[in-house]
Design an enzyme around this catalytic site. Structure first.
Site, PDB file in Angstrom:
ATOM      1  N   LYS A  53     -35.807  33.598 -26.358  1.00  0.00           N
ATOM      2  CA  LYS A  53     -34.702  32.731 -26.790  1.00  0.00           C
ATOM      3  C   LYS A  53     -33.382  33.502 -26.765  1.00  0.00           C
ATOM      4  CE  LYS A  53     -37.756  29.731 -29.318  1.00  0.00           C
ATOM      5  NZ  LYS A  53     -38.547  29.503 -30.504  1.00  0.00           N
ATOM      6  N   GLN A  97     -38.427  30.621 -36.756  1.00  0.00           N
ATOM      7  CA  GLN A  97     -39.627  30.631 -35.912  1.00  0.00           C
ATOM      8  C   GLN A  97     -40.871  30.350 -36.762  1.00  0.00           C
ATOM      9  OE1 GLN A  97     -39.581  31.166 -32.433  1.00  0.00           O
ATOM     10  NE2 GLN A  97     -41.725  30.585 -32.572  1.00  0.00           N
ATOM     11  N   ASP A 120     -33.958  22.659 -33.926  1.00  0.00           N
ATOM     12  CA  ASP A 120     -35.374  22.398 -33.619  1.00  0.00           C
ATOM     13  C   ASP A 120     -35.738  20.948 -33.954  1.00  0.00           C
ATOM     14  OD1 ASP A 120     -37.033  24.161 -32.409  1.00  0.00           O
ATOM     15  OD2 ASP A 120     -37.582  25.268 -34.222  1.00  0.00           O
TER      16      ASP A 120
END
Ligand code: NAP
Length: 296
Positions: A53, A97, A120
């Protein structure tokens, strides 16, 4: 002839578009988008994802702030960091994450994110907006990437039967919510099946478009699909490579060879959905940046 849907190529095209837009915005506003990625613990797969990322951001001109915290980080310490990132002007998007270590309450952390920075798309406010069809939200990156691939391969989705195998909160359910909306990018008849189905082939055989996100290697075989189906294989399974002893290889949730014989189009694993997930995160971060700075 089966069309192999090249997610890597599509992702590269979208990445180039994002890089161009970021460059223009930088010149015009003297600012660049920023994405904070928070990793707690030493899970090797998560470490790889976070590194990728960071690299993706760098390639398109998005500033990446990476926080790698030890496994013993307390919930309070993580909450404090999330709140600090919520308040930072140079951070437009925040990604924590997953999975988090067992002693941390995942939903508490996700609920603490500023929904406007939740790139997200897992905050309940954003989930709710996805369900109600409010576009002022962030779509979870994997289903969003799948939708983009479907849109590029099926011109008229109206009334098509889209069947999803899997009902997770990160893939199956948001995929269904995206594709059932009444707009040109969706408007499908949607069915979700899962382990409670006595025989998923009853559903998969009806699919015009089949999205498989079960996390089980090759759970869908050729006899379970109809001729001409478009297949999106989300699964990533690491198995022993039968050809190279001692090595691992990646396979999907679909038995590629025999399903490809019947499909009109199919995504490979790797090189299908994976690169799309990564690029949709960049797209969401750019959207967050524009909203944050009131740029149309
Ligand atoms: P998950 O949370 O484990 O959910 C799997 C879902 O599939 C569950 O709803 C489960 O049903 C259902 N399922 C499992 N085995 C099944 C079977 N034999 N028949 C019917 N349904 C079955 O997995 P996930 O997070 O959604 O991920 C799914 C796969 O996609 C994994 O391989 C993951 O690595 C991959 N993935 C890839 C990307 C990417 O970027 N390419 C992103 C995210 C995930 P129940 O609910 O009844 O248990």
């Amino acid at each position: 002839m089966t069309d192999v849907i090249d997610g890597k190529k599509v992702a590269e095209e979208i990445k180039n578009e994002i890089a161009r837009e970021v460059d223009l915005l930088k010149k015009k506003h003297d600012k660049q988008p920023g994405l904070a990625v928070v990793l707690v613990g030493e899970d090797p797969a998560s470490q790889v994802y976070v590194r990728m990322k960071g690299r993706d951001c760098e390639q398109v001109g998005i500033e990446s702030f990476q926080y790698t915290l030890p496994e013993e980080t307390t919930q309070e310490e993580l909450l404090k960091l999330v709140k600090e990132l919520n308040g930072r002007d140079d951070v437009d998007g925040i990604l924590v994450q997953l999975p988090l270590p067992a002693h941390i309450n995942e939903s508490l952390i996700l609920n603490t994110l500023d929904p406007k920075k939740d790139v997200d798309g897992f905050h309940p406010v954003n989930v709710g907006k996805l369900v109600t069809g409010d576009e002022d939200t962030f779509y979870p990156c994997t289903p969003y990437g799948c939708q983009e691939l479907i849109n590029r391969h099926v011109s008229d989705l109206k009334g098509k039967h889209l069947v999803i195998v899997g009902r997770s909160n990160i893939v199956g359910k948001p995929m269904a919510n995206l594709m059932v909306q009444k707009n040109q990018r969706a408007n499908c008849i949607v069915t979700i099946c899962h382990t409670a189905a006595p025989d998923i082939s009853y559903y998969t055989r009806q699919a015009d478009i089949l999205v498989v996100a079960a996390g089980r290697p090759e759970v869908v075989s050729g006899e379970m699909v109809k001729e001409g189906v478009v297949v999106i294989d989300v699964g990533i399974n690491r198995i022993d490579d039968p050809v190279n002893e001692g090595k691992k290889k990646l396979i999907g949730d679909v038995r590629y060879e025999d399903v490809a014989e019947k499909a009109s189009a199919i995504t490979p694993v790797p090189g299908g959905v994976g690169p799309m997930t990564r690029v949709m995160l960049l797209k969401n971060t750019l959207k967050a940046f524009k909203q944050h700075n009131n740029i149309a």
